[in-house]
Structure formats: structure tokens, C-alpha cells
Design a protein around this motif. Structure first.
Motif, mmCIF file in Angstrom:
data_model
loop_
_atom_site.group_PDB
_atom_site.id
_atom_site.type_symbol
_atom_site.label_atom_id
_atom_site.label_comp_id
_atom_site.label_asym_id
_atom_site.label_seq_id
_atom_site.Cartn_x
_atom_site.Cartn_y
_atom_site.Cartn_z
ATOM 1 N N ASP A 179 -5.606 -1.291 -5.069
ATOM 2 C CA ASP A 179 -5.153 -1.843 -3.799
ATOM 3 C C ASP A 179 -6.155 -2.890 -3.311
ATOM 4 O OD1 ASP A 179 -3.825 -2.348 -1.508
ATOM 5 O OD2 ASP A 179 -3.772 -0.265 -0.797
ATOM 6 N N GLU A 180 -5.858 -4.119 -3.555
ATOM 7 C CA GLU A 180 -6.716 -5.242 -3.168
ATOM 8 C C GLU A 180 -8.177 -4.992 -3.537
ATOM 9 O OE1 GLU A 180 -5.695 -7.161 0.324
ATOM 10 O OE2 GLU A 180 -3.628 -6.477 0.278
ATOM 11 N N THR B 67 0.833 -1.211 0.000
ATOM 12 C CA THR B 67 0.000 0.000 0.000
ATOM 13 C C THR B 67 0.862 1.254 0.000
ATOM 14 O OG1 THR B 67 -1.811 -1.134 1.107
ATOM 15 C CG2 THR B 67 -1.758 1.254 1.298
ATOM 16 N N GLN C 180 -7.929 0.619 -0.792
ATOM 17 C CA GLN C 180 -8.126 -0.636 -0.065
ATOM 18 C C GLN C 180 -9.440 -0.643 0.723
ATOM 19 O OE1 GLN C 180 -4.698 -1.763 2.235
ATOM 20 N NE2 GLN C 180 -5.518 -3.784 2.632
HETATM 21 MG MG LIG Z 1 -2.298 -2.728 2.230
#
Ligand SMILES: [Mg+2]
Ligand SMILES: Nc1ncnc2c1ncn2[C@@H]1O[C@H](COP(=O)(O)OP(=O)(O)O)[C@@H](O)[C@H]1O
Lengths: 332, 267
Positions: free
Chosen positions: A158-159, A43, A82
């Protein structure tokens, strides 16, 4: 043109070193996955590329332009956060349109893009809702739609699929790959899910402790891990590492082990049998070391049985037991 | 289960009574005429309700003007408190700067400083600046009283808004200022409204500073204190009612926003 060059980026939060002098080059239109366990700095790296975090040292170049000191809005990129970061006071349609509105896009283009991305992410029925009226997975899709709607040259994620249920995640993964390839979007995709990274990426960069442990094609990462960490992080179940002679470790994937006749291989005492349908997973010990074996198809094997194993010689990956780095493979 | 519910209901009743009984007493005494003030126990609903007292009261020389000045001062105080309090609160919430904690404490300490001690120097200063006996002067003093609340409340308000939302706005094309305008402010709006109302009410109810800093242009509280001390009780109650009504009405108007703010806080 939106190739990225990350040149000697490091980041420290007080005494915590999140990133250590990291170099990475992503080609225009390439899809690179940043793969690593939680806390390895994924991140942080993404936020530095986006301009949301200032690097302690190093430069970021996007499309050949040094953007290190530019604010996020001047970097020409979109991002999926995220924790979604969907605007709670805007309806889904206004969330998706946000970037285009800020860029003063034409009304017709905004409408077209909202409809298109909503369709793609199965959000069409929810366009008039507020994020509070959506499930976590739906919110995550709004975040993805908001980023895709601006048709960015560079997309940071991010994910982005972490909160979807398994089936939808599989669907979305394929859709995403298709859309991004078609649009030619340069993508950096953060995930801790190695299947996702393997499935999506042109190249995978495995991060560990703020460094890139290995970067390469999914196949190279999977079959020729550069370090013991990569071998044990990528693949499910992970690679086996067995002590061998002369301070070496023998790395072998569970599916690269064959059963042979009694006495022709290493004796293996089975402790757990897991029939998974496509595979049967065996866990047991050989010479006091835990080994996992994945046999194709279904087998009837009783726990407690003793079998004999032979690793396929061409699939063995020799590692230095002390450093955890791969050795020149000719030695095998 | 039932006892818990009983306790809950009892609590509701006590709290409502706590707030409503004094208001009822004042309203009854203001509207019920001379006879009712002496009467005890008072009838639940006054037998002969009349707006006479109120009408007579409003006709008293200067009451209307004082009412208007009160309003003027309270609105000015509200505007100043929000205009100064929001940026300060934002800074406290978003930036970690040297002395942030000291700053927080200092803000509260301003409230601990007795206005009485300040009265004389303030009056002298205001006379020099030409602020004495003006609505602006009193409003500035009231702003000083309301500002600590405005700063601290808006700081916690902004703290409750995830930084990631602002960051998303920056990524999608906003400057810091436009992100604050398009994302932070709409989300903080209910709390900002509450802050504004609180500043209004503080100013509306304040009597000491208003009395000291003005002579002829008095706010309603200061005016009532000065003029009505010797008036019949019923007129004093009428004045009290007039003071309560705007505050209660204002809060009633924006109650949705207040609930919305608590909704955000409890999420
Ligand atoms: Mg992360
Ligand atoms: N704002 C911050 N302040 C202090 N430490 C941080 C901050 N952000 C991240 N870190 C630390 O940096 C490391 C990397 O974090 P992060 O990039 O979020 O990891 P990942 O996304 O791979 O899980 C972690 O050790 C984390 O605790």
C-alpha cells in the motif's frame, strides 16, 4: 501458485460505498498496480484481500482456494502498510525477522533473510536501532523489508514508496521490480502515482469511485484510455480533451501534438512556457479550450505567441462527450 | 522569557513543597522523638534523629502482622485489577459494541456509590461466603474500588496503540491472542505498570472497607485506626510514615515506566 481472483467484492461503510461489485483476476507471478486518486477504495480492496476487512459481498480466492472467511495469518501473504505499522518496541532486525519467527523458521534462514533484505533496502547500518530512531523513509523501508523477508507467494503493498525522497524512490522502484520478478512474487501494488504504476506493473487497474475503470498493460492504459477519467488521471501532464463535432471529444496526449506552419493547423495562443529540460511544456488555448503541448527538447517560445498545432491522427482517442467512454476508434 | 522561567520555577517549588512538606512533617515527627512533636518552629533536620519510636512501634503487638496483611491485600487487589481491567479496557478500545458508552458511564458510577451504604449487606454477604475477615475478601472489595480506574486507563492505553500494528502482527502470522501478547502488551506495559501501582496504592491507603470487612485480620490502616487512636502522637506519626513509605518507594521504583507512559501519551 498464488493467482488471485476477486469475485464481486463490494464494501460499504455505512452509507459510503467504498467498493462496488468489483471483479479482478491476477495471474500467478503477475505484478498488478491498483492506481487511483485518494479515496477511491484502493486500501479497502487491499485490506479485504489481506483479510483485515470483511467484504459486504463477494469472494476472494488465492491460489484457487476460497479465503474469504480465513484470518489474515492463514492466507499466506505479506503486506506493506500505508503507515508502515513497524513495531516500535522491536529493533529493526527483529521487525524484519518477525514473520519468519512467527512461522518458526530455522535460525539460519532467519539470519540469512534479515541480512539479505536489509542489504537490499539499505538498512544494514540500522539493524540494532529502534524505529523511533529512524526517519520516515527508513521506517517505510523496514516495512518493505519485513514483508520481503518472509518470501511470500503473494505480496500486498500500500503506497510503499510514498515517503521516500525522489532519488531513493527511483532506486527502490527499480530494485523492487528486480527482486519481485526474480522471486516470482505475485504482487498487488497500490499507488496514486501513475509513473510508479507505469514503471512497475505488468498490468494497471485504474480505480475510480470504487470501480475498476480500466485494466490493461501500462501502454494500453496510457495510449488507449477507456474513459475520459483514465486519460486525465494517467499521464503528466494529462491527456487533452477538446470538444469536437457530434458530441465527441478528441483525446490527445500533449506529446502527440506537432507544431506546424502558420495556417496549417489549429491556432494556439501560448500563455505559459515551462522548459523542463527533456521537454518544453506549453499551456495555452485553442478555440477557447485549454490545451497542453509537450515538445521534445528545448524551445525558445515567448508567452503570448500564437502557434499552430496538429494532433497526430493515429494518436487521437475519440470519446463520447456525454458518457466519457471511448468510442469505436474507426470513427476518427 | 526570564519572568516565564521564574513562574515556571516557582510552580516547581510550590508543587514540590505541596508534596514534600507533609511527608517531611510526618517523618520528622516520627523520627524526632517526643520533644520534637511539641516544638514549633520545627528544626529543618531534627537534632536527635532516632529510629527508636519506629522500633518500638513495630514491636507493638500486631503491627508486623497488619503490615503483612496490608501487603497481601494490596498485591491481590493489584493482580485482580489488572487481570480484569485489561481485557475490559481492550474491549472498550477495540470493539464498538452496543452500549459501550453506557458501560463506560456505569463503570464510573460504581465509584459514585457510597461504600458506607454497602457496608452492612457486604459484611453479611461476606460472612455467608466465608470471605469475612480474610485478605481475599478485603482485596475483592478494594478491587471493586480500583477497577474503574484500571478499565478506563487501560482503554485509553489500548486506544493509543495503532490498530495497524495489531493488523500487521496478524498478517505476519499471529493469532489475535499472540498479537495481543507480542505487540499490544509490550507497548502498553508502562501504562499497565502504572495501573497496577495505582491499584496497589488505592488498596494500601483504603481504611473504611478494610475496617468494616475484617475483625482480627486487619490491614495496617484499619489496625492503626482501631488500635492507635489513643496511643501517643509519636506512635501515630510512626504509623503514618510506615504507610507512606511503601507507596512512595513503589512509585519511585517504577518512575521510569511512568515517564515512559507519559512519553507515549504526549507523542
Ligand atoms: Mg489508501
Ligand atoms: N473504516 C472506515 N470507516 C468508514 N469509511 C471508510 C473506512 N475506511 C475507508 N473508508 C472510506 O472508503 C473510501 C475508500 O477508502 P480507501 O480505501 O482508504 O481509499 P484509498 O486507499 O484509495 O485512498 C473512502 O471514501 C473512505 O472515506
Amino acid at each position: 501458485m498464488a493467482g488471485i481472483v476477486i469475485d464481486g467484492i463490494s464494501k460499504a461503510f455505512g452509507n459510503t460505498v467504498a467498493l462496488a461489485a468489483l471483479d479482478l483476476a491476477v495471474a500467478d507471478r503477475e505484478f498488478v498496480a491498483l492506481l487511483g486518486p485518494s479515496g477511491c477504495g484502493k486500501t479497502t480492496l487491499l485490506r479485504i484481500i489481506a483479510g483485515l476487512e470483511t467484504a459486504t459481498t463477494g469472494r476472494v480466492l488465492i491460489g484457487g482456494r476460497d479465503v474469504t472467511n480465513l484470518p489474515p495469518r492463514a492466507r499466506g501473504l505479506a503486506m506493506v502498510f500505508q503507515n508502515y505499522a513497524v513495531f516500535p518496541h522491536l529493533r529493526v532486525c527483529d521487525n524484519i525477522a518477525f514473520g519468519l519467527k512467527m512461522a518458526r523458521a530455522e535460525r539460519t534462514r532467519i539470519d540469512r533473510q534479515v541480512a539479505r533484505t536489509a542489504e537490499l533496502l539499505q538498512l544494514a547500518p540500522y539493524l540494532d536501532r529502534y524505529p523511533a530512531q529512524l526517519s520516515g523513509g527508513q521506517r517505510q523501508r523496514v516495512a518493505v523489508a519485513r514483508a520481503l523477508a518472509v518470501e511470500p507467494a503473494l505480496l500486498l503493498m500500500d503506497e510503499p514508496l510514498s515517503n521516500l525522497d525522489a532519488l531513493l524512490r527511483l532506486d527502490m522502484r527499480a530494485e523492487l521490480k528486480d527482486v519481485l520478478r526474480e522471486a516470482g512474487t505475485t504482487t498487488i501494488y497500490v499507488t496514486h502515482d501513475q509513473t510508479e504504476a507505469m514503471a512497475l506493473a505488468d498490468r494497471i487497474a485504474v480505480l475510480h469511485g470504487g470501480r475498476i475503470e480500466q485494466i490493461g498493460s501500462p501502454s494500453a492504459i496510457y495510449h488507449s484510455p477507456a474513459t475520459r477519467f483514465v486519460g486525465s488521471f494517467v499521464g503528466s501532464p494529462p491527456m487533452n480533451f477538446l470538444r469536437a463535432d457530434a458530441g465527441r471529444l478528441m483525446g490527445i496526449r500533449p506529446e502527440d501534438i506537432d507544431l506546424v506552419d502558420a495556417g496549417a493547423g489549429l491556432p494556439f495562443r501560448v500563455s505559459v512556457v515551462e522548459p523542463l529540460g527533456a521537454q518544453t511544456l506549453l499551456t495555452g488555448t485553442t478555440d477557447g479550450q485549454v490545451v497542453r503541448v509537450a515538445l521534445p527538447g528545448e524551445h525558445v517560445i515567448a508567452a503570448g505567441a500564437t502557434l499552430f498545432l496538429r494532433p497526430r491522427p493515429d494518436r487521437i482517442r475519440w470519446m463520447d462527450a456525454a458518457t466519457g467512454n471511448a468510442l469505436a476508434q474507426a470513427a476518427g | 522569557m526570564t519572568t516565564r522561567r521564574g513562574i515556571y520555577l516557582l510552580g516547581v517549588v510550590v508543587l514540590c513543597a505541596w508534596v514534600l512538606v507533609p511527608i517531611w512533617l510526618i517523618a520528622a515527627n516520627a523520627l524526632g522523638g517526643q520533644a520534637l512533636i511539641a516544638a514549633w518552629p520545627k528544626p529543618l533536620v531534627p537534632t536527635q534523629m532516632s529510629l527508636d519510636t519506629l522500633r518500638v512501634f513495630l514491636a507493638i503487638e500486631g503491627v508486623g502482622r497488619a503490615l503483612w496483611i496490608s501487603f497481601e491485600v494490596a498485591v491481590l487487589c493489584m493482580v485482580f485489577s489488572v487481570a480484569l481491567g485489561l481485557p475490559a479496557g481492550y474491549a472498550l478500545a477495540r470493539y464498538s459494541f452496543r452500549g459501550a458508552n453506557v458501560f463506560r458511564v456505569m463503570i464510573l458510577l460504581t465509584r459514585a456509590f457510597p461504600v458506607g451504604i454497602l457496608a452492612l449487606p457486604l459484611t453479611v454477604g461476606f460472612i455467608r461466603l466465608g470471605l469475612y475477615d480474610t485478605a481475599l475478601g478485603v482485596a475483592l472489595m478494594h478491587t471493586a474500588l480500583a477497577l474503574p480506574f484500571a478499565v478506563l486507563v487501560s482503554a485509553s492505553l489500548f486506544q493509543a496503540i495503532p490498530r495497524e500494528l495489531e493488523e500487521a502482527a496478524w498478517v505476519f502470522g499471529c493469532t489475535r491472542l499472540s498479537a495481543a501478547w507480542r505487540v499490544v502488551l509490550p507497548l502498553a506495559a508502562p501504562g499497565v505498570v502504572a495501573t497496577a501501582i495505582f491499584a496497589f496504592v488505592i488498596s494500601w491507603n483504603e481504611v473504611f472497607a478494610a475496617s468494616v470487612l475484617s475483625a482480627r485480620n486487619r490491614t495496617l490502616t484499619a489496625y492503626l485506626l482501631a488500635v492507635l487512636a489513643d496511643s501517643p502522637l509519636t506512635y501515630q506519626f510512626a504509623g503514618g510514615l510506615l504507610l507512606i513509605v511503601p507507596s512512595v518507594g513503589f512509585i519511585f521504583l517504577v518512575r521510569r515506566h511512568l515517564f515512559a507512559m507519559w512519553g507515549i501519551a504526549s507523542r
